[in-house]
Motif scaffolding. Sequence first.
Motif, PDB file in Angstrom:
ATOM      1  N   LEU A 175       7.222  -9.248 -10.573  1.00 25.54           N
ATOM      2  CA  LEU A 175       5.975 -10.040 -10.084  1.00 25.54           C
ATOM      3  C   LEU A 175       5.624 -10.112  -8.675  1.00 25.54           C
ATOM      4  O   LEU A 175       4.523 -10.547  -7.809  1.00 25.54           O
ATOM      5  N   LEU A 176       6.839 -10.510  -8.146  1.00 20.56           N
ATOM      6  CA  LEU A 176       6.979 -11.093  -6.392  1.00 20.56           C
ATOM      7  C   LEU A 176       6.821  -9.584  -5.853  1.00 20.56           C
ATOM      8  O   LEU A 176       5.681  -9.584  -4.795  1.00 20.56           O
ATOM      9  N   THR A 177       6.472  -8.749  -5.936  1.00 24.37           N
ATOM     10  CA  THR A 177       6.451  -7.017  -5.421  1.00 24.37           C
ATOM     11  C   THR A 177       4.876  -6.981  -5.409  1.00 24.37           C
ATOM     12  O   THR A 177       4.403  -6.643  -4.534  1.00 24.37           O
ATOM     13  N   ALA A 178       4.274  -7.389  -6.372  1.00 17.75           N
ATOM     14  CA  ALA A 178       3.446  -7.292  -6.847  1.00 17.75           C
ATOM     15  C   ALA A 178       2.442  -8.090  -6.460  1.00 17.75           C
ATOM     16  O   ALA A 178       1.416  -7.336  -5.444  1.00 17.75           O
ATOM     17  N   ALA A 179       2.445  -8.854  -6.006  1.00 14.30           N
ATOM     18  CA  ALA A 179       2.285 -10.333  -5.345  1.00 14.30           C
ATOM     19  C   ALA A 179       1.641  -9.924  -4.143  1.00 14.30           C
ATOM     20  O   ALA A 179       1.023 -10.161  -3.674  1.00 14.30           O
ATOM     21  N   PHE A 180       2.533  -9.630  -3.470  1.00 13.80           N
ATOM     22  CA  PHE A 180       3.036  -8.916  -2.219  1.00 13.80           C
ATOM     23  C   PHE A 180       2.399  -7.950  -1.926  1.00 13.80           C
ATOM     24  O   PHE A 180       1.948  -8.079  -0.812  1.00 13.80           O
ATOM     25  N   GLN A 181       2.056  -7.046  -2.937  1.00 11.10           N
ATOM     26  CA  GLN A 181       1.170  -5.529  -2.107  1.00 11.10           C
ATOM     27  C   GLN A 181      -0.358  -6.092  -2.455  1.00 11.10           C
ATOM     28  O   GLN A 181      -0.861  -5.168  -1.839  1.00 11.10           O
ATOM     29  N   VAL A 182      -0.403  -7.124  -3.032  1.00 12.68           N
ATOM     30  CA  VAL A 182      -1.717  -7.340  -3.374  1.00 12.68           C
ATOM     31  C   VAL A 182      -2.253  -7.944  -1.925  1.00 12.68           C
ATOM     32  O   VAL A 182      -3.134  -7.725  -1.299  1.00 12.68           O
ATOM     33  N   VAL A 183      -1.179  -8.915  -0.948  1.00 14.12           N
ATOM     34  CA  VAL A 183      -1.721  -9.970   0.049  1.00 14.12           C
ATOM     35  C   VAL A 183      -2.195  -8.510   1.016  1.00 14.12           C
ATOM     36  O   VAL A 183      -2.841  -8.200   1.609  1.00 14.12           O
ATOM     37  N   LEU A 184      -1.255  -7.205   0.766  1.00 11.60           N
ATOM     38  CA  LEU A 184      -0.773  -6.282   2.027  1.00 11.60           C
ATOM     39  C   LEU A 184      -2.434  -5.665   1.599  1.00 11.60           C
ATOM     40  O   LEU A 184      -2.961  -5.029   2.480  1.00 11.60           O
TER      41      LEU A 184
END
Length: 380
Positions: A175-184
């Motif tokens: 979830l943290l990785t996906a959230a980081f990618q959403v921001v990017l």
Amino acid sequence: MVMCIKGIHIFISVFTASLFLAVTAWLTAPDGLNPLDAILKVYTTGLGNYFGTFFFIFVLGAIFGKLTAISGAADSVASFIIGKLGEKAVIPSVVVACAILAYGGVSVFVALFTVYSMMVSMFKKANLPRRLIPVVYFAGARSFVMIMPGSPQIQNLIPMKFLGTSATAGLVPGLLTAAFQVVLVIVYLSWLFRKVKASGEGWGDDDAVASKGNVPQSTAKDKPQPHVIVALLPMLILLLVLNLLKCDPAIALFCAIVAGLIIYARYLNWKAIISNLAAGTMEGVTSLFNTAVIVGFGALVIKLPAFQESFQTIANSGMSPLMVTAIAVGALVFISGSGSGALSIAMPLIASLFPAAVVDQGALHRVANVAAMSTTPPFN
């Protein structure tokens, strides 16, 4: 990769590359695998094993996607999201709509047919260049959704077969990785659109360019559509059966199809239901075959001494098993041109090398899943 980008059929491209690989490997090591055995035994075995293993996931997934399309359910969800966020928020609305459809089990290709006409209208009104439509679409349908825990997309399901994990494996890091990618994704797209606007580039007057060839069109625009909550129910059932009941992905997809036939009943053309579901079946088989031919190439690659030596060097380098997995899967994605193909090639090796006694299988699952999306070429 060059042949695929040039539009040559995937099987011809992959078979040509496989034949070249088999011949050159044999010329450099004449007492090794001969080209005939390489193609007739190694290549076809890799292709056939993948086809058989993931047949029901691809086919049932395509049928479910077809069901959401012909019932108008996918249109209903996309229209609701885009309508609520409005045309002033073109990027977030399209990204969110595509992400919800993809996470709900709708295939990337079906979702494209669903949102394309809405994207064209929004881009035209906002005077944004049509060449950026694919960028925004894939940002929502094929980036963070593929690595989110619980996703029913194939890149998240393949590691389950080899590691014995669930679709939600590695939940918090995922979830943290996906959230980081959403921001990017949002930051990059915002920067890109500001840059395009500053340069004066807009939709353009040549609408004929956009109408050439087979332009995707939604399948359920001229008939009643289910309410968005009704439309989402079979997708939620898919996620619940897959993630809460921990059922096999094929069973979860089958349950979603049955639920869709019942819940969408009044929105379906029952006279054409067999032909529509048959069309969905063939779409799934085609997608499966296109991936399987790449897996056959990968199966040939891993039989070569050069790959075996390289993999053993990485595996014995003293690096963390998670680092080894990330490098191995990422390299195979680049070699084979397919994230799902690379996972199918790498996971048997990784599963045997790093059992549960060595590393947490949930972490291994999520790292492999993320790595599968790391170097995927744009034609995949």
